[in-house]
Design an enzyme around this catalytic site. Sequence first.
Site, PDB file in Angstrom:
ATOM      1  N   ASP A 288      39.167  42.814  27.880  1.00 46.32           N
ATOM      2  CA  ASP A 288      38.551  43.092  29.172  1.00 46.32           C
ATOM      3  C   ASP A 288      39.372  44.224  29.822  1.00 46.32           C
ATOM      4  O   ASP A 288      40.457  44.572  29.341  1.00 46.32           O
ATOM      5  CB  ASP A 288      38.495  41.841  30.059  1.00 46.32           C
ATOM      6  CG  ASP A 288      37.386  41.978  31.116  1.00 46.32           C
ATOM      7  OD1 ASP A 288      36.978  43.118  31.413  1.00 46.32           O
ATOM      8  OD2 ASP A 288      36.940  40.951  31.660  1.00 46.32           O
TER       9      ASP A 288
HETATM   10  C1  BGC Z   1      34.816  42.556  33.869  1.00 48.77           C
HETATM   11  C2  BGC Z   1      33.928  42.562  32.633  1.00 48.77           C
HETATM   12  C3  BGC Z   1      33.277  43.907  32.462  1.00 48.77           C
HETATM   13  C4  BGC Z   1      34.343  44.972  32.420  1.00 48.77           C
HETATM   14  C5  BGC Z   1      33.795  46.365  32.170  1.00 48.77           C
HETATM   15  C6  BGC Z   1      35.724  43.766  33.936  1.00 48.77           C
HETATM   16  O1  BGC Z   1      36.329  43.852  35.178  1.00 48.77           O
HETATM   17  O2  BGC Z   1      35.581  41.376  33.872  1.00 48.77           O
HETATM   18  O3  BGC Z   1      32.973  41.544  32.744  1.00 48.77           O
HETATM   19  O4  BGC Z   1      32.497  43.916  31.289  1.00 48.77           O
HETATM   20  O5  BGC Z   1      35.038  44.965  33.657  1.00 48.77           O
HETATM   21  O6  BGC Z   1      33.083  46.855  33.221  1.00 48.77           O
END
Ligand code: BGC
Length: 731
Positions: A288
């Site tokens: 993530d």
């Molecule tokens: C979130 C994810 C997301 C990623 C990319 C993160 O802050 O937890 O769910 O896919 O950002 O945007």
Amino acid sequence: MLTDAQKARVEELLSQMTIEEKIGQMNQESPSIVGGFSVPFPELIEMLNDGRISQEEFGQIMSTAKRDFHEDDIRAGLVGSMMGDDPVKANELQKIAVEESRLGIPLIMGFDVIHGLRTVYPIAIAEAGSFDTDLFERTARVAAKESRAHGIGWNFAPMLDVARDSRWGRVSEGPGEDPYLASCFACAKIRGLQGDRSSAENYVAACLKHYVAYSACESGRDYNTTSMSISQLHNVYLPPFKAAVEEGALTAMASFNDLNGVPCTVNPYTLRKILKGEYGMPGFVVSDANGIKECVTHGIAEDDMDAGVQAVNAGLDMDMGTHIFKDHLKQAVEEGRVSMEVLDDAVRRILSVKMWLGLFDNPYVSEENIEKYKKLPQEHVEVALEAAKKSIVLLKNEGNVLPLDRKQKISLVGTLAANSEEVIGAWAMSWKREDCVTILDGMKNAGANVTYYACGGPEGEINYDEVKKACEEGDVVVAVVGELVSMSGEASSKAETGMPGRQREMLQAILDSGRPLVTVLMNGRPMALGWEGEHLPVMVEAWHLGIQMGNAVAAVLLGDENPSGRLASSFPYVTGQCPIYYNHPSTGRPGSKSKFTSRYLDAPFKALFPFGYGLSYTTYEYSDMKVQETADALEVSVNVKNTGDRSGTEVVQLYMQDITASLVRPVKELKGFTRVPLAAGEEKTVTLVLAKKDMGFYNNEGEYVLEDGKFNLFVGANSEDCLSEQVTVKF
Ligand code: BGC
């Protein structure tokens, strides 16, 4: 996943790659903002979140900001993936990757398409409540097509966190509190996103997230620690991921949280052993955003290099948001801390997904497709409307105030009713204001005799003069209340999940006027609605339903649609009941009126509205439950009759309880469901089949066991209101 010829192509490429190029494939970039801002970028995000600027203003600022798309790194083969939703830019970057980098490896463009790209459909917690797997699949198919038309081959979806604590803002993004419903949702989403490979324009690679147990964050506080038994992990949090991989899901995203002390970003048990080993997920795992670096903050890695080494060795293949792989992996390989075998495995997985997507044959979006999707395709709008209608849950309808009559003078109250930004819901970024239908628009479109009075909303003061006018001038008041979109989603945990601001006082003032009141809720989480449940005679749960929200709500309020949505999550009376979920383990002292039982002194122990609950404009009667045993299944049948004077669709639900198990099991577990359309007065015998192989559970060694013994079976309209039978089963 690949043909032999494709596999050979991947191997051939791998054999030509330098270590820098290999690590480049494991590096994901997003466009970074450069210079030109009078406020720093993080503050801009703050401003968006706290409402100082609107989503639209943010979009405008971003579209004029100067951005670095890392062209030089792409040319040098140092980027494997990019984020973005602009097809023209995607084509430009692909051209650099394919024509100007040494090996011509295309990028995989990833983006958060959680509940639609341009055609935004209901947030997942709402859509899950339709209990309609065919619909889950069709909305995902729409998302896949629109994604491809925007150059996106990889959706960071579905979000499969089984969530039982609505203090956590991200409950909005996932399919609710039940592992079985979440698994059905997961499989349907994979079919929808990945299934139609008749043309490269129709499918994307799914990314299962957040792997795993992120939703179990202690006290519902986002990014917080999670701790649980191995059996709970396997019985509750892993099932939708397992089901999705069995359905063919190719990639996953490691979650931010630590699980029993080990951050999921560097967790060899969950990544290498379970996901890639036992489940056999063939594609790759991405971190993530910033996840690898956060392992240093977690205090589990000494420095960035150590975090990167732990991550890749644990089975994490792509770095989102930091440059740790790019900056440190080469040295780590040279020092023997990461083997070339591990590196090659990661790169092979990434290249294979690109190959599966057809990117090596054609990485570009056609001009024709870019043009086509500049307008919203009508067939996509129709799917969004159907999804929105089917996700609405009728919670209360005392005195059958609903449906309303078109002749009635309707006073529509509350700022949420007329704000097009507020229909969208958390994690949607590519929608356009012109596509959004508010409840006010929807009521007008449907020909209702409606007048709008802003009166107030989740934030700020209430204008009581307007409230008075609305009550005086209407035959009925429809009050739209709840949460702003920014109150749920990531980084939006709440310690108090009741009605925000002064909206309760506004509702009280309307009640005091004596006018009939219909309350429509717009929210991204199951809110604590004890007061509302007691005082409001009519309640409609309308969540954040996406671009067609207004038309869907109008159809329900005016009776053009008989509501059939059910709750995918229990609603508490008060926040202190969280986490609350129907399928909790049996206690030795089940809650009752008596003091020394599992209860509260100051709140009910049951949910205000339980999982699976939802009313309709007609009524259904269940009778004659029968259980028939076959060699490998139990066939549970029941007669369901529409006893009202309108046609409708009932969601018939099958639950099970294992009452002689070696581990304490849930008081009920959903095991099947079906939507049954019934004309007025019609009766049908409905049969749901429970395969015996699905009657087991995981023990604390992580093994699936089937244990002979007694089981209660329940069939009914929701997790509380059921007929039941007891059976003894030998496996
Ligand atoms: C979130 C994810 C997301 C990623 C990319 C993160 O802050 O937890 O769910 O896919 O950002 O945007």
